[in-house]
Write a protein that holds these residues in place. Structure first.
Motif, PDB file in Angstrom:
ATOM      1  N   ALA A 103       0.827  -1.212   0.000  1.00  0.00           N
ATOM      2  CA  ALA A 103       0.000   0.000   0.000  1.00  0.00           C
ATOM      3  C   ALA A 103       0.862   1.263   0.000  1.00  0.00           C
ATOM      4  N   ILE A 104       1.925   1.260   0.794  1.00  0.00           N
ATOM      5  CA  ILE A 104       2.828   2.417   0.849  1.00  0.00           C
ATOM      6  C   ILE A 104       3.515   2.616  -0.501  1.00  0.00           C
ATOM      7  N   GLN A 105       3.983   1.528  -1.087  1.00  0.00           N
ATOM      8  CA  GLN A 105       4.646   1.601  -2.386  1.00  0.00           C
ATOM      9  C   GLN A 105       3.688   2.114  -3.461  1.00  0.00           C
ATOM     10  N   ARG A 106       2.439   1.654  -3.401  1.00  0.00           N
ATOM     11  CA  ARG A 106       1.422   2.100  -4.365  1.00  0.00           C
ATOM     12  C   ARG A 106       1.171   3.597  -4.226  1.00  0.00           C
ATOM     13  N   ASN A 125      -7.969   8.058  -7.164  1.00  0.00           N
ATOM     14  CA  ASN A 125      -8.797   6.895  -6.827  1.00  0.00           C
ATOM     15  C   ASN A 125      -7.943   5.744  -6.317  1.00  0.00           C
ATOM     16  N   ASN A 126      -6.828   5.488  -7.003  1.00  0.00           N
ATOM     17  CA  ASN A 126      -5.937   4.404  -6.589  1.00  0.00           C
ATOM     18  C   ASN A 126      -5.328   4.681  -5.221  1.00  0.00           C
ATOM     19  N   GLN A 170      -7.328   3.029   2.139  1.00  0.00           N
ATOM     20  CA  GLN A 170      -8.295   2.101   2.750  1.00  0.00           C
ATOM     21  C   GLN A 170      -7.602   0.832   3.227  1.00  0.00           C
ATOM     22  N   GLN A 171      -6.682   0.312   2.414  1.00  0.00           N
ATOM     23  CA  GLN A 171      -5.933  -0.884   2.808  1.00  0.00           C
ATOM     24  C   GLN A 171      -5.128  -0.644   4.084  1.00  0.00           C
ATOM     25  N   ILE A 219       4.030   5.439  -5.915  1.00  0.00           N
ATOM     26  CA  ILE A 219       3.922   5.384  -7.379  1.00  0.00           C
ATOM     27  C   ILE A 219       2.858   6.359  -7.874  1.00  0.00           C
ATOM     28  N   GLU A 220       1.704   6.358  -7.215  1.00  0.00           N
ATOM     29  CA  GLU A 220       0.603   7.223  -7.653  1.00  0.00           C
ATOM     30  C   GLU A 220       0.912   8.705  -7.429  1.00  0.00           C
ATOM     31  N   THR A 221       1.674   9.022  -6.392  1.00  0.00           N
ATOM     32  CA  THR A 221       2.053  10.420  -6.153  1.00  0.00           C
ATOM     33  C   THR A 221       2.959  10.926  -7.267  1.00  0.00           C
ATOM     34  N   LYS A 222       3.935  10.112  -7.666  1.00  0.00           N
ATOM     35  CA  LYS A 222       4.821  10.495  -8.778  1.00  0.00           C
ATOM     36  C   LYS A 222       4.018  10.639 -10.074  1.00  0.00           C
TER      37      LYS A 222
END
Length: 310
Positions: free
Chosen positions: A204-207, A232-233, A239-240, A210-213
């Motif tokens: 979740a942290i890695q996601r 959204n992602n 949530q996770q 990625i989405e911030t970049k």
């Protein structure tokens, strides 16, 4: 009689909540939809006038210690007589919108305006950071940087804060659940998740990183739909991590159901605010009405990119 005036905006974390603690980037920006205005005038005694307290500065309640100590330091550094300070704010406290930093920025600007003295960005930040350390112990600096600037902030823990322009043509709606954010509890729960479900937490942290970049690139390239997908992602990843709640999820779902490109919680979570991205101001206003009718306590709208000052 001379009156010193200072104004500052709130701030919104667009992306990177919680993951920023673990070395991933975060994006925040000044939010002009909610502001603080301060006025300072000479007075027989040091007094404070605000919605939280009205009386002698020496007798302010403990939760305003950062305000009292900042005003005392300014008075001592510049050897002024006593003064009255009026604070009017539309930034809700404990909602992740940078209320304390905005107050510190507006107070410092008003004081310098009152004594008719120019100041540098470094001088401003010295006083704001002084106040923020009293309020939060060890602040990241995001709130202070966003409240005192005009550009988006890109922040990685341990690195200098950098800025980049908001160049995306859309509108951001911010809606308040009416529930105080529980940042400390949420941060502790994420840390606990790393102990009990390390793989889930790490993913979740890695996601989120990625989405911030991806979101930064989308803003620079003016790709509204891509930014919405990243938001959204990011909300799904939050949530996770267990930092959303029923009220936030409900407002996010409603915004998406009524045409928002993206929606997510903003700030520490477990309460506080959510944000939604739209193409037009009319869409933002329509979603705002729907969220307010479904339990949101308040809502604000800000244009991004070319619409920022419309």
């Amino acid at each position: 009689m001379s009156i010193g005036t200072g104004i500052a905006t709130g701030k919104i974390i667009l992306m990177g909540e919680h993951s920023v603690v673990y070395g991933e980037p975060a994006i925040a920006f000044p939010f002009a939809g909610a502001k603080v205005q301060v006025e300072i005038t000479a007075n027989e005694t040091n007094t404070l006038i605000s919605s939280y307290y009205h009386g002698l500065l020496e007798e302010v309640p403990s939760h305003l210690k950062n305000v009292k100590d900042l005003l005392h330091r300014l008075q001592q550094d510049f050897h002024t007589g006593p003064f009255a300070t009026s604070i009017v704010s539309t930034i809700p406290s404990e909602r992740g919108m940078g209320s304390s930093a905005a107050v510190a920025v507006a107070l410092t600007r008003a004081f310098f305006d009152w004594i008719k003295k120019d100041f540098t960005k470094e001088e401003l930040m010295t006083y704001v950071n002084f106040s923020e350390k009293i309020a939060h112990g060890n602040p990241s600096g995001i709130d202070a940087a966003a409240a005192s600037g005009t550009d988006a902030i890109y922040f990685i823990k341990g690195h200098p804060i950098t800025s980049f322009p908001l160049t995306i043509d859309g509108y951001l709606l911010v809606a308040d659940t009416g529930i105080k954010g529980q940042t400390r509890e949420a941060v502790k729960s994420v840390a606990h998740l790393f102990e009990t479900s390390k793989q889930l937490a790490s993913q979740a942290i890695q996601r989120l990183g990625i989405e911030t970049k991806r979101a930064k690139e989308a803003i620079i390239a003016n790709q509204l739909e891509v930014l919405g997908e990243s938001m959204n992602n990011a909300h799904q990843a939050l949530q996770q991590l267990g930092v959303s709640n029923q009220q936030l999820d409900q407002l996010v779902s409603l915004a998406l159901a009524h045409g928002a490109y993206g929606a997510k919680l903003t700030g520490g979570g477990r309460g506080g605010c959510m944000i939604a991205l739209t193409k037009t101001k009319e869409q933002a206003e329509n979603i705002s009405r729907i969220l307010l009718s479904d339990g949101a306590r308040a809502a604000w709208i800000q244009g991004l990119g070319v619409y920022e000052h419309v």
